[in-house]
Design a protein around this motif. Structure first.
Motif, PDB file in Angstrom:
ATOM      1  N   TYR A 251      -4.671   7.821   3.872  1.00  0.00           N
ATOM      2  CA  TYR A 251      -5.403   7.915   2.818  1.00  0.00           C
ATOM      3  C   TYR A 251      -6.224   8.047   1.631  1.00  0.00           C
ATOM      4  O   TYR A 251      -7.158   8.510   0.833  1.00  0.00           O
ATOM      5  N   LEU A 252      -5.880   6.822   1.374  1.00  0.00           N
ATOM      6  CA  LEU A 252      -6.931   6.303  -0.038  1.00  0.00           C
ATOM      7  C   LEU A 252      -7.851   5.323   0.562  1.00  0.00           C
ATOM      8  O   LEU A 252      -8.616   6.092  -0.369  1.00  0.00           O
ATOM      9  N   ILE A 253      -8.523   5.495   1.459  1.00  0.00           N
ATOM     10  CA  ILE A 253      -9.340   5.389   2.349  1.00  0.00           C
ATOM     11  C   ILE A 253     -10.369   6.545   2.263  1.00  0.00           C
ATOM     12  O   ILE A 253     -11.921   6.573   2.581  1.00  0.00           O
ATOM     13  N   GLY A 254     -10.142   8.223   2.944  1.00  0.00           N
ATOM     14  CA  GLY A 254     -10.077   8.974   2.679  1.00  0.00           C
ATOM     15  C   GLY A 254     -10.821   8.883   1.858  1.00  0.00           C
ATOM     16  O   GLY A 254     -11.438   9.987   1.065  1.00  0.00           O
ATOM     17  N   GLY A 289      -5.768   7.957  -6.077  1.00  0.00           N
ATOM     18  CA  GLY A 289      -4.633   7.673  -5.211  1.00  0.00           C
ATOM     19  C   GLY A 289      -3.630   8.278  -4.336  1.00  0.00           C
ATOM     20  O   GLY A 289      -3.992   9.006  -4.392  1.00  0.00           O
ATOM     21  N   SER A 290      -4.066   7.616  -2.901  1.00  0.00           N
ATOM     22  CA  SER A 290      -2.973   8.119  -2.379  1.00  0.00           C
ATOM     23  C   SER A 290      -1.756   8.785  -2.564  1.00  0.00           C
ATOM     24  O   SER A 290      -0.638   9.568  -1.770  1.00  0.00           O
ATOM     25  N   ALA A 344      -4.264  -0.507 -16.179  1.00  0.00           N
ATOM     26  CA  ALA A 344      -2.837  -0.934 -15.005  1.00  0.00           C
ATOM     27  C   ALA A 344      -1.794   0.182 -15.104  1.00  0.00           C
ATOM     28  O   ALA A 344      -1.119   1.098 -15.417  1.00  0.00           O
ATOM     29  N   HIS A 345      -2.714   0.602 -13.582  1.00  0.00           N
ATOM     30  CA  HIS A 345      -2.165   2.093 -13.490  1.00  0.00           C
ATOM     31  C   HIS A 345      -0.985   1.491 -12.463  1.00  0.00           C
ATOM     32  O   HIS A 345      -0.611   0.482 -12.059  1.00  0.00           O
ATOM     33  N   LEU A 346      -0.701   3.085 -11.982  1.00  0.00           N
ATOM     34  CA  LEU A 346       0.848   3.235 -10.922  1.00  0.00           C
ATOM     35  C   LEU A 346       0.508   3.200 -10.117  1.00  0.00           C
ATOM     36  O   LEU A 346       1.720   3.449  -9.108  1.00  0.00           O
ATOM     37  N   GLY A 347      -0.098   3.449  -9.279  1.00  0.00           N
ATOM     38  CA  GLY A 347      -1.108   3.661  -7.933  1.00  0.00           C
ATOM     39  C   GLY A 347       0.321   2.626  -6.629  1.00  0.00           C
ATOM     40  O   GLY A 347       0.465   3.500  -5.832  1.00  0.00           O
TER      41      GLY A 347
END
Length: 412
Positions: A251-254, A289-290, A344-347
């Motif tokens: 899903y992240l790639i998409g 993000g996914s 500094a994301h929380l992905g």
């Protein structure tokens, strides 16, 4: 979205409008109800955390347990009994059990070990692109975004090639079913089949081990009675690595391809400066993000966040997608900017449950994007005017597209 009450209702029921664009809902909740009591379809008392600082603190708060057995009644109402055998893994555990289980698989996902996989991942990427039609519209998700992480994680685990399509089909059923009786029955059957699937593979590898992670875990299980895994933990860990190891990356790639094609200036910046691919991936993880929401926790005692009391026994959902767009933490958070600094994301979460597979997800996404855009610099959305179609799922764990029609090399 005009009222906080409407925002809460949309989030509780996961309406189609909310699934298409949850960010307007999250913006209102961050401002007016940052720790929001909810009554989602599963019926358990739940609190939704939406601000960055609260989310970051909650992700590592020992009072918010990940041990599913401590919230068994709530767990059964959400997932049913069929999930129990598949969920006895590090994702649903607190220390010391979490520490023990994570230690056993950590060596397979160190940055150095993952970097050694680069040639093989590059080869898989090229093979998949060779198989894609160049001049005809097609859905990039099943042709490219999903097969890449599936092949990689299956090779790491040692899943035979002939079994991979079956594994993907079953895991998709587990991830996308709803709360109605028919969906729950389909989910239960898929979970039972997946448990049998991995039990069979474990038995086969005991007879004929290979140079793979699952064979190594079996050896630990059979030779280390104190520090190894139980049989249930072994099967469940295999399922977790498979499930988490391909859904989130696919899903992240998409999402990444969609946003880069939708905002050509950002894609142009990355193509002009290949060193930006790393920051671009971090920005994609922050921007869309996914993983929309962290897996549930429950309060082992009364806790307070943002002035709101979360009572003992309540479930806690942490909206990562909301935290990553918090204007109190990120400047101009609704802008997609591949040159963003201090991201500094929380992905990938935070604390002891920080995503074990983050290095592998980054590598796969990097190679998937760079080779796609290098080989097909004219790639375009097949129907830009149609807009994206996002998954409409009942439980907002994943944030991903339902389809991604593209043309790799449009004529003219």
């Amino acid at each position: 979205m005009t009222t906080t009450e409407e925002a809460v209702a949309a989030a509780e029921r996961c309406t189609p409008e909310y699934r298409r664009d949850p960010h307007a809902v999250y913006a209102r909740l961050r401002e007016e109800a940052p720790v929001c009591p909810m009554r989602p379809p599963h019926g358990n008392e739940t609190y939704l955390i939406t601000r960055y600082e609260d989310a970051r603190a909650a992700l590592s708060d020992p009072r918010l347990s990940k041990d599913m057995y401590g919230a068994m009644d709530a767990y059964r109402r959400i997932f049913g009994d069929s999930s129990l055998a598949l969920d006895d893994n590090m994702l649903n555990a607190d220390p010391p059990k979490h520490t023990r289980l994570r230690r056993l698989v950590n060596s397979a996902f160190t940055p150095r070990r993952v970097e050694s996989l680069r040639p093989r991942v590059e080869g898989i990427v090229e093979q998949l692109l060779d198989s894609c039609p160049a001049r005809e519209p097609f859905d990039l998700l099943p042709a490219y975004a999903f097969p890449l992480p599936i092949v990689v994680i299956c090779e790491l685990l040692g899943v035979p090639p002939r079994e991979r399509s079956r594994m993907q089909r079953l895991s998709t059923t587990v991830a996308q079913t709803g709360f109605d009786p028919e969906s729950k029955r389909a989910q239960q059957k898929a979970e039972e089949d997946l448990h049998a699937f991995f039990t069979e593979i474990v038995a086969a590898k005991r007879t004929r081990p290979g140079d793979d992670l699952l064979s190594a875990l079996i050896e630990v299980r059979d030779t280390d009675g104190d520090g190894g895994l139980t049989e249930t933990e072994l099967v469940s860990t295999a399922f977790l690595l498979m499930f988490a190891g391909h859904k989130t990356t696919a899903y992240l790639i998409g999402n990444a391809v969609h946003h880069l094609l939708s905002q050509p200036a950002q894609l142009r910046a990355v193509r002009d400066d290949p060193e930006l691919i790393g920051p671009a991936i971090e920005e994609l993880l922050r921007y869309d993000g996914s993983v929309e929401s962290a897996t549930f926790r429950y309060a082992t005692e009364d806790v307070e966040y943002a002035g709101t009391r979360i009572p003992k026994g309540a479930l806690v959902q942490i909206a990562l997608s909301s935290a990553n767009r918090d204007p109190l933490r990120f400047e101009n958070p609704d802008a997609f900017d591949v040159t963003r600094e201090g991201n500094a994301h929380l992905g990938f979460g935070h604390g002891s449950h920080y995503c074990l597979g983050a290095p592998l997800a980054r590598l796969e996404t990097e190679l998937a994007l760079t080779r796609l855009f290098d080989r097909f610099p004219r790639i375009a959305l097949a129907d830009p005017a149609a807009g994206p179609r996002w998954m409409e799922v009942p439980f907002p764990a994943f944030r991903g597209l339902a389809e991604l029609p593209v043309v790799l090399d449009p004529a003219g």
